[in-house]
Write a protein that holds these residues in place. Structure first.
Motif, PDB file in Angstrom:
ATOM      1  N   ASP A   1       0.864  -1.182   0.000  1.00  0.00           N
ATOM      2  CA  ASP A   1       0.000   0.000   0.000  1.00  0.00           C
ATOM      3  C   ASP A   1       0.905   1.238   0.000  1.00  0.00           C
ATOM      4  O   ASP A   1       1.731   1.401   0.905  1.00  0.00           O
ATOM      5  CB  ASP A   1      -0.898  -0.018   1.240  1.00  0.00           C
ATOM      6  N   ASP A   2       0.763   2.078  -1.030  1.00  0.00           N
ATOM      7  CA  ASP A   2       1.568   3.294  -1.145  1.00  0.00           C
ATOM      8  C   ASP A   2       3.061   2.969  -1.062  1.00  0.00           C
ATOM      9  O   ASP A   2       3.838   3.645  -0.370  1.00  0.00           O
ATOM     10  CB  ASP A   2       1.174   4.295  -0.053  1.00  0.00           C
ATOM     11  N   ASP A   3       3.470   1.926  -1.801  1.00  0.00           N
ATOM     12  CA  ASP A   3       4.869   1.484  -1.876  1.00  0.00           C
ATOM     13  C   ASP A   3       5.452   1.069  -0.524  1.00  0.00           C
ATOM     14  O   ASP A   3       6.674   1.102  -0.318  1.00  0.00           O
ATOM     15  CB  ASP A   3       5.765   2.556  -2.518  1.00  0.00           C
ATOM     16  N   GLN A   4       4.596   0.662   0.389  1.00  0.00           N
ATOM     17  CA  GLN A   4       5.030   0.089   1.656  1.00  0.00           C
ATOM     18  C   GLN A   4       4.476  -1.333   1.743  1.00  0.00           C
ATOM     19  O   GLN A   4       3.350  -1.589   1.306  1.00  0.00           O
ATOM     20  CB  GLN A   4       4.497   0.895   2.850  1.00  0.00           C
ATOM     21  N   VAL A   5       5.290  -2.244   2.285  1.00  0.00           N
ATOM     22  CA  VAL A   5       4.847  -3.630   2.451  1.00  0.00           C
ATOM     23  C   VAL A   5       4.301  -3.807   3.868  1.00  0.00           C
ATOM     24  O   VAL A   5       4.949  -3.428   4.847  1.00  0.00           O
ATOM     25  CB  VAL A   5       5.999  -4.620   2.208  1.00  0.00           C
ATOM     26  N   TRP A   6       3.114  -4.390   3.942  1.00  0.00           N
ATOM     27  CA  TRP A   6       2.457  -4.622   5.225  1.00  0.00           C
ATOM     28  C   TRP A   6       2.129  -6.103   5.384  1.00  0.00           C
ATOM     29  O   TRP A   6       1.806  -6.786   4.406  1.00  0.00           O
ATOM     30  CB  TRP A   6       1.162  -3.809   5.313  1.00  0.00           C
ATOM     31  N   MET A   7       2.209  -6.585   6.615  1.00  0.00           N
ATOM     32  CA  MET A   7       1.821  -7.956   6.950  1.00  0.00           C
ATOM     33  C   MET A   7       0.485  -7.913   7.684  1.00  0.00           C
ATOM     34  O   MET A   7       0.312  -7.128   8.632  1.00  0.00           O
ATOM     35  CB  MET A   7       2.899  -8.593   7.832  1.00  0.00           C
ATOM     36  N   ARG A   8      -0.436  -8.755   7.217  1.00  0.00           N
ATOM     37  CA  ARG A   8      -1.731  -8.861   7.885  1.00  0.00           C
ATOM     38  C   ARG A   8      -1.580  -9.733   9.131  1.00  0.00           C
ATOM     39  O   ARG A   8      -1.048 -10.842   9.058  1.00  0.00           O
ATOM     40  CB  ARG A   8      -2.762  -9.484   6.947  1.00  0.00           C
ATOM     41  N   THR A   9      -2.030  -9.243  10.259  1.00  0.00           N
ATOM     42  CA  THR A   9      -2.020 -10.031  11.495  1.00  0.00           C
ATOM     43  C   THR A   9      -3.383  -9.876  12.171  1.00  0.00           C
ATOM     44  O   THR A   9      -4.176  -8.991  11.817  1.00  0.00           O
ATOM     45  CB  THR A   9      -0.922  -9.551  12.473  1.00  0.00           C
ATOM     46  N   ILE A  10      -3.625 -10.701  13.155  1.00  0.00           N
ATOM     47  CA  ILE A  10      -4.911 -10.620  13.848  1.00  0.00           C
ATOM     48  C   ILE A  10      -5.029  -9.322  14.639  1.00  0.00           C
ATOM     49  O   ILE A  10      -6.124  -8.910  15.005  1.00  0.00           O
ATOM     50  CB  ILE A  10      -5.119 -11.834  14.787  1.00  0.00           C
ATOM     51  N   ALA A  11      -3.886  -8.661  14.879  1.00  0.00           N
ATOM     52  CA  ALA A  11      -3.909  -7.391  15.613  1.00  0.00           C
ATOM     53  C   ALA A  11      -3.889  -6.182  14.675  1.00  0.00           C
ATOM     54  O   ALA A  11      -3.792  -5.051  15.133  1.00  0.00           O
ATOM     55  CB  ALA A  11      -2.721  -7.327  16.557  1.00  0.00           C
TER      56      ALA A  11
END
Length: 498
Positions: free
Chosen positions: A256-266
């Motif tokens: 998202d917007d050239d940033q990598v994010w990890m989906r977590t339960i939090a």
């Protein structure tokens, strides 16, 4: 490098009755330990490996069951002074590989100065023009290298090939050592052996050290796997667990917007460093293969923006190419200003007409390989090949000579191995692991010894029936000589240039 009797790393040259002086204790252990006891210990190790799920699959095999790589109980041993020389050569080579990758995706000085033919790089399927102009964080491309070595004599080591994409096998190095410590503790009382169990810590520190500037402290690191159907999945999960970081698949990550994010339960967590175990082709469907379900859309854009480090960097496959390998002496000289401390095996590039003629005239004596081959596939071992296999390769060479290189059939060193009939010499090769971070280069004091379990065979690949051994690196004493003492006071050693 003509044919000659194989050098045995325990016994010395063929025919010698006594072990090499520094390894006399190992010779006594082999003489005094009953064969049935050795076999019991070996079977216990393999049972543990099977219970842990340390398995691999052979792609294209009609037998789809996963299997363990056979383990041999007799260790391979490197003396301290041997290891010091190897480490120095490995550091020099990996530094040259990093400089080469940085150059060909940047200024291309090595092409402008005519050291390498331009078409060998720019026309190579492993060269990724999509990456040209990008630079990884801290300028490091090959963070983890596995440099395959062979030995032909007491002081004769040669590089067989370079692995700078996603070199595998480190989990076997670690599990083999754990098995040996548990099953053969007397050897560790006899020899001061460098430990390898800090590898996950070293790897994690390497990953953290190349996080983009401005990353969180500590940076968030993950291992990206193609999933549990991959043949090396055990290693992916093992390393993630050992480092205490998340093992993720493509669906766990979003850009998202050239940033990598990890989906977590939090909620979402920003990712700074990705140790990817996915080939370039499948890494980002927006840049490489659009049909890839294994990659992360937008990952290369985030990488280009300098917001994530990818280990190893995209585009590294060009350094694995065996035609490029044949130029490594020139590459090392160009970037280091000195001669390669670890020589290549003599290599004929079949793309060159004179070399092709020689290879076609000597097929029965040579080993012929695909420049982009791996795992022992697409290879001819002339002295053991049938007339039909030789003729098939002859036609393939004539049709597409640029796809092949050839090398002499070496008398690879042997190590005593537990065969059905007892201890017997078997040929080995060796893959040490070299880590490069922003703080320098370090050589792990051990590695993966692969052994050809079939008598006389030179093919050590697990997919071709090979096995593995533990690799002992002996510590030096204060005077630089190898000691045979207790393990007290061990410290981890680093390679030259650390």
């Amino acid at each position: 490098m003509g044919q000659r009797p194989a050098f045995d790393e325990i016994m010395g040259m063929t025919g010698e009755a006594q072990p090499r002086a520094q390894l006399a204790a190992l010779g006594r252990w082999l003489d005094e330990t009953p064969g049935a006891d050795l076999r019991r210990r070996q079977e216990a190790a393999e049972t543990t490996f099977r219970q842990l799920g340390i398995t691999f699959a052979v792609y294209g095999d009609t037998d789809t069951r996963e299997r363990i790589i056979p383990f041999d109980i007799v260790p391979r041993v490197f003396l301290a002074d041997e290891w010091a020389r190897l480490s120095e050569g490995l550091v020099q080579r990996v530094e040259a590989i990093n400089a080469f990758l940085d150059d060909i995706y940047g200024e291309r000085r090595i092409l402008k100065e005519g050291v390498l033919p331009e078409d060998l790089i720019l026309g190579n399927p492993q060269f990724r023009p999509e990456i040209a102009g990008m630079r990884p964080p801290h300028g490091i491309w090959a963070h983890i290298c596995g440099i395959d070595l062979v030995r032909t004599g007491p002081d004769e080591f040669f590089v067989l090939e370079d692995n700078a994409r996603t070199p595998s096998g480190v989990s076997y190095m670690l599990e083999n050592r754990e098995a040996m410590v548990r099953l053969c503790p007397e050897l560790f009382r006899e020899f001061r052996v460098e430990p390898v169990d800090s590898y996950p810590d070293r790897l994690l520190e390497t990953m953290k050290s190349v996080a983009p500037r401005g990353s969180a402290s500590p940076p968030t690191c993950v291992v990206l796997t193609p999933g549990h159907f991959n043949s090396a999945y055990y290693e992916h999960s093992f390393l993630a667990d050992s480092m205490g970081i998340e093992l993720v698949e493509a669906a766990d990550l979003v850009v998202d917007d050239d940033q990598v994010w990890m989906r977590t339960i939090a909620g979402r967590v920003r990712v700074d460093v990705i140790y990817r175990r996915i080939d370039d082709d499948y890494l980002d469907p927006l840049v490489f293969r659009p049909d890839s379900m294994l990659g992360v859309p937008g990952l290369i854009a985030a990488y280009a923006a300098g917001n994530v480090a990818i280990i190893n960097a995209p585009g590294n496959g060009i350094a694995d190419d065996k035609a490029i390998y044949s130029y490594m002496p020139e590459i090392v000289r160009f970037y280091s200003g000195g001669e390669a401390k670890l020589p290549n095996v003599e290599t004929w590039r079949c793309r060159e007409p004179q070399a092709l003629r020689y290879v076609l005239d000597h097929l029965a004596e040579l080993v012929v390989k695909l420049v982009d081959g791996s795992g022992g596939y697409g290879m001819l071992v002339g002295p053991t090949a049938s007339a039909r296999e030789i003729e098939d390769f002859r036609q393939a060479l004539i049709a597409e000579p640029h796809r092949y290189i050839a090398q002499p059939t070496l008398a690879l060193s042997t190590v005593p191995t537990l065969a059905d009939t007892g201890l017997s010499p078997r040929h080995v090769d060796f893959r040490p692991f070299v880590l490069t971070g922003s703080k320098g280069v370090q050589v792990v004091p051990g590695g993966l010894t692969r052994v050809a379990l079939k008598e006389g065979s030179l093919v050590v690949n697990s997919s071709q029936g090979g096995g593995t051994k533990d690799s002992f690196v002996l510590m030096p004493d204060a005077g630089g000589r190898t000691q045979s003492q207790t393990m007290g006071g061990m410290t981890q050693s680093q390679g030259f240039g650390s």
